[in-house]
Design a protein around this motif. Sequence first.
Motif, PDB file in Angstrom:
ATOM      1  N   ASP A   1      13.421   5.676   2.500  1.00 61.20           N
ATOM      2  CA  ASP A   1      12.272   4.787   3.374  1.00 61.20           C
ATOM      3  C   ASP A   1      11.403   5.563   4.088  1.00 61.20           C
ATOM      4  OD1 ASP A   1      13.871   3.016   1.458  1.00 61.20           O
ATOM      5  OD2 ASP A   1      15.088   2.232   2.913  1.00 61.20           O
ATOM      6  N   GLU A   2      12.291   6.308   4.769  1.00 63.44           N
ATOM      7  CA  GLU A   2      11.079   6.750   6.150  1.00 63.44           C
ATOM      8  C   GLU A   2      10.779   7.900   5.844  1.00 63.44           C
ATOM      9  OE1 GLU A   2      13.573   7.906   9.860  1.00 63.44           O
ATOM     10  OE2 GLU A   2      14.983   5.891   9.737  1.00 63.44           O
ATOM     11  N   GLY A   3      11.342   8.247   4.324  1.00 64.45           N
ATOM     12  CA  GLY A   3       9.902   9.473   4.372  1.00 64.45           C
ATOM     13  C   GLY A   3       8.600   8.657   3.749  1.00 64.45           C
ATOM     14  N   ALA A   4       8.988   7.378   3.019  1.00 61.87           N
ATOM     15  CA  ALA A   4       7.972   7.254   1.937  1.00 61.87           C
ATOM     16  C   ALA A   4       6.972   6.264   3.549  1.00 61.87           C
ATOM     17  CB  ALA A   4       8.463   5.870   1.047  1.00 61.87           C
ATOM     18  N   PHE A   5       7.723   5.635   4.160  1.00 61.33           N
ATOM     19  CA  PHE A   5       7.135   4.929   4.765  1.00 61.33           C
ATOM     20  C   PHE A   5       5.613   6.307   6.262  1.00 61.33           C
ATOM     21  CE2 PHE A   5       5.958   4.666   9.468  1.00 61.33           C
ATOM     22  CZ  PHE A   5       4.992   2.770   9.427  1.00 61.33           C
ATOM     23  N   GLU A   6       6.806   7.732   6.671  1.00 62.85           N
ATOM     24  CA  GLU A   6       5.161   8.219   6.991  1.00 62.85           C
ATOM     25  C   GLU A   6       4.767   8.863   5.676  1.00 62.85           C
ATOM     26  OE1 GLU A   6       5.324  10.069  10.078  1.00 62.85           O
ATOM     27  OE2 GLU A   6       6.381   8.004  10.867  1.00 62.85           O
ATOM     28  N   ASP A   7       4.651   9.281   4.999  1.00 64.59           N
ATOM     29  CA  ASP A   7       3.824  10.044   3.840  1.00 64.59           C
ATOM     30  C   ASP A   7       2.722   9.085   3.455  1.00 64.59           C
ATOM     31  OD1 ASP A   7       5.116  11.975   3.569  1.00 64.59           O
ATOM     32  OD2 ASP A   7       5.952  11.512   1.414  1.00 64.59           O
ATOM     33  N   GLY A   8       2.707   6.990   3.473  1.00 63.44           N
ATOM     34  CA  GLY A   8       2.034   6.039   2.953  1.00 63.44           C
ATOM     35  C   GLY A   8       1.312   5.890   4.149  1.00 63.44           C
ATOM     36  N   LEU A   9       1.708   6.255   5.303  1.00 61.88           N
ATOM     37  CA  LEU A   9       0.918   5.907   6.539  1.00 61.88           C
ATOM     38  C   LEU A   9       0.234   6.960   7.118  1.00 61.88           C
ATOM     39  CD1 LEU A   9       0.537   4.203   9.255  1.00 61.88           C
ATOM     40  CD2 LEU A   9       2.529   5.582  10.413  1.00 61.88           C
ATOM     41  N   LEU A  10       0.184   8.696   7.041  1.00 66.51           N
ATOM     42  CA  LEU A  10      -0.933   9.665   6.262  1.00 66.51           C
ATOM     43  C   LEU A  10      -1.687   9.686   5.596  1.00 66.51           C
ATOM     44  CD1 LEU A  10       2.369  12.752   7.062  1.00 66.51           C
ATOM     45  CD2 LEU A  10       0.363  11.590   9.037  1.00 66.51           C
ATOM     46  N   ALA A  11      -0.947   9.094   4.524  1.00 59.94           N
ATOM     47  CA  ALA A  11      -2.352   8.785   3.537  1.00 59.94           C
ATOM     48  C   ALA A  11      -3.073   7.977   3.709  1.00 59.94           C
ATOM     49  CB  ALA A  11      -1.513   8.483   2.080  1.00 59.94           C
ATOM     50  N   LEU A  12      -3.179   6.518   4.625  1.00 61.77           N
ATOM     51  CA  LEU A  12      -3.597   5.987   4.944  1.00 61.77           C
ATOM     52  C   LEU A  12      -4.664   6.092   5.638  1.00 61.77           C
ATOM     53  CD1 LEU A  12      -2.899   2.048   5.600  1.00 61.77           C
ATOM     54  CD2 LEU A  12      -4.525   3.500   7.045  1.00 61.77           C
ATOM     55  N   VAL A  13      -4.054   6.781   6.182  1.00 54.27           N
ATOM     56  CA  VAL A  13      -5.054   6.945   8.180  1.00 54.27           C
ATOM     57  C   VAL A  13      -6.182   8.551   7.688  1.00 54.27           C
ATOM     58  CG1 VAL A  13      -4.567   8.256   9.978  1.00 54.27           C
ATOM     59  CG2 VAL A  13      -2.946   6.512   9.430  1.00 54.27           C
ATOM     60  N   ASP A  14      -5.547   9.536   6.846  1.00 53.55           N
ATOM     61  CA  ASP A  14      -5.861  10.476   6.205  1.00 53.55           C
ATOM     62  C   ASP A  14      -7.103   9.965   5.253  1.00 53.55           C
ATOM     63  OD1 ASP A  14      -4.893  12.134   7.354  1.00 53.55           O
ATOM     64  OD2 ASP A  14      -3.878  13.034   5.356  1.00 53.55           O
ATOM     65  N   GLY A  15      -6.783   9.443   4.772  1.00 51.24           N
ATOM     66  CA  GLY A  15      -7.866   8.524   3.962  1.00 51.24           C
ATOM     67  C   GLY A  15      -9.302   7.922   4.010  1.00 51.24           C
ATOM     68  N   LEU A  16      -8.509   6.925   5.725  1.00 49.56           N
ATOM     69  CA  LEU A  16      -9.662   6.529   6.268  1.00 49.56           C
ATOM     70  C   LEU A  16     -10.750   7.228   6.545  1.00 49.56           C
ATOM     71  CD1 LEU A  16      -7.596   3.702   7.972  1.00 49.56           C
ATOM     72  CD2 LEU A  16      -9.370   3.321   6.692  1.00 49.56           C
ATOM     73  N   THR A  17     -10.117   9.059   7.570  1.00 47.41           N
ATOM     74  CA  THR A  17     -11.082   9.927   8.213  1.00 47.41           C
ATOM     75  C   THR A  17     -12.165  10.260   6.538  1.00 47.41           C
ATOM     76  OG1 THR A  17      -9.480  10.442   9.174  1.00 47.41           O
ATOM     77  CG2 THR A  17     -11.123  11.885   8.728  1.00 47.41           C
ATOM     78  N   LEU A  18     -11.240  10.352   5.594  1.00 48.47           N
ATOM     79  CA  LEU A  18     -12.872  11.097   4.081  1.00 48.47           C
ATOM     80  C   LEU A  18     -13.313   9.817   3.908  1.00 48.47           C
ATOM     81  CD1 LEU A  18      -9.681  12.954   1.808  1.00 48.47           C
ATOM     82  CD2 LEU A  18     -11.112  13.714   2.661  1.00 48.47           C
ATOM     83  N   HIS A  19     -13.474   8.601   4.255  1.00 42.96           N
ATOM     84  CA  HIS A  19     -13.844   7.892   3.337  1.00 42.96           C
ATOM     85  C   HIS A  19     -15.176   7.112   4.306  1.00 42.96           C
ATOM     86  CE1 HIS A  19     -13.041   6.057  -0.625  1.00 42.96           C
ATOM     87  NE2 HIS A  19     -11.450   5.847   0.097  1.00 42.96           N
ATOM     88  N   HIS A  20     -14.926   7.331   5.749  1.00 43.93           N
ATOM     89  CA  HIS A  20     -15.737   7.836   6.827  1.00 43.93           C
ATOM     90  C   HIS A  20     -15.732   8.956   7.263  1.00 43.93           C
ATOM     91  CE1 HIS A  20     -15.872   3.308   5.493  1.00 43.93           C
ATOM     92  NE2 HIS A  20     -14.107   3.126   5.795  1.00 43.93           N
ATOM     93  N   PRO A  21     -16.018  10.021   7.504  1.00 42.28           N
ATOM     94  CA  PRO A  21     -15.961  11.203   8.381  1.00 42.28           C
ATOM     95  C   PRO A  21     -16.144  11.233   9.504  1.00 42.28           C
ATOM     96  CG  PRO A  21     -17.732  11.620   6.514  1.00 42.28           C
ATOM     97  CD  PRO A  21     -16.943  10.072   6.724  1.00 42.28           C
TER      98      PRO A  21
END
Length: 220
Positions: A187-207
């Motif tokens: 559960d905690e691993g899924a949350f951390e991976d998902g959170l990083l994917a969300l934040v990294d995705g925002l950076t990729l979409h809005h460099p």
Amino acid sequence: MARPRKPLLSRERIVSTALALIDAEGLAALSTRRLAAELGVSGPSLYNHFRTKDEILDAVADTVIAQVDVSVLAAGKDWRAGLLAWARSYRAALAAHPHIVPFLAQGPGRRPAGLKMADTAFGGMVGAGWPPALATKVCAMVRYFVAGSALGSFARGFVDDPSAYDPAAYPHLGQAHRLAEHQRRVDEGAFEDGLLALVDGLTLHHPELAPPGSDFRPQM
């Protein structure tokens, strides 16, 4: 010998007792009659502090949200670090009281701590350069993600009985019975991976909105 005095009834005592009751038995267990019984007072005594059960629920919800740390995001400098810190603190507060999450998921309403968190998070993103419309969407994403992850355990949703997973019917769930014993890591691993994917995705979409000095590099 004087009889021991009952603890004075206060808003704080009512709220803490209501939260303990919800934690132990769920939202459905909370009623003014049950709460009064837990406090050892008559039902009408509660109305000296709260007009309705909904007001009590609002106060309980605000007590939980008041534990969320938004200070890194409030600084308005590194929004990536701010979002990560906010989301982790937000989830920790909700995961400690999962039965109140469905009520919190309805939004802050008029609750002061909920509104303060929303104002600080939104202000932090705008202060870091995000246009208001995009900042609103980002804050909504974080709330959806955190509330969903805190609502319950993915791993504990699978029983630990191997016979429940007939390989003829569920050929890919042969190890599902082991998920519960690794609940925290899953559960905690899924949350951390998902959170990083969300934040990294925002950076990729809005460099163009990447924090100054950010060393983020997309993983290829």
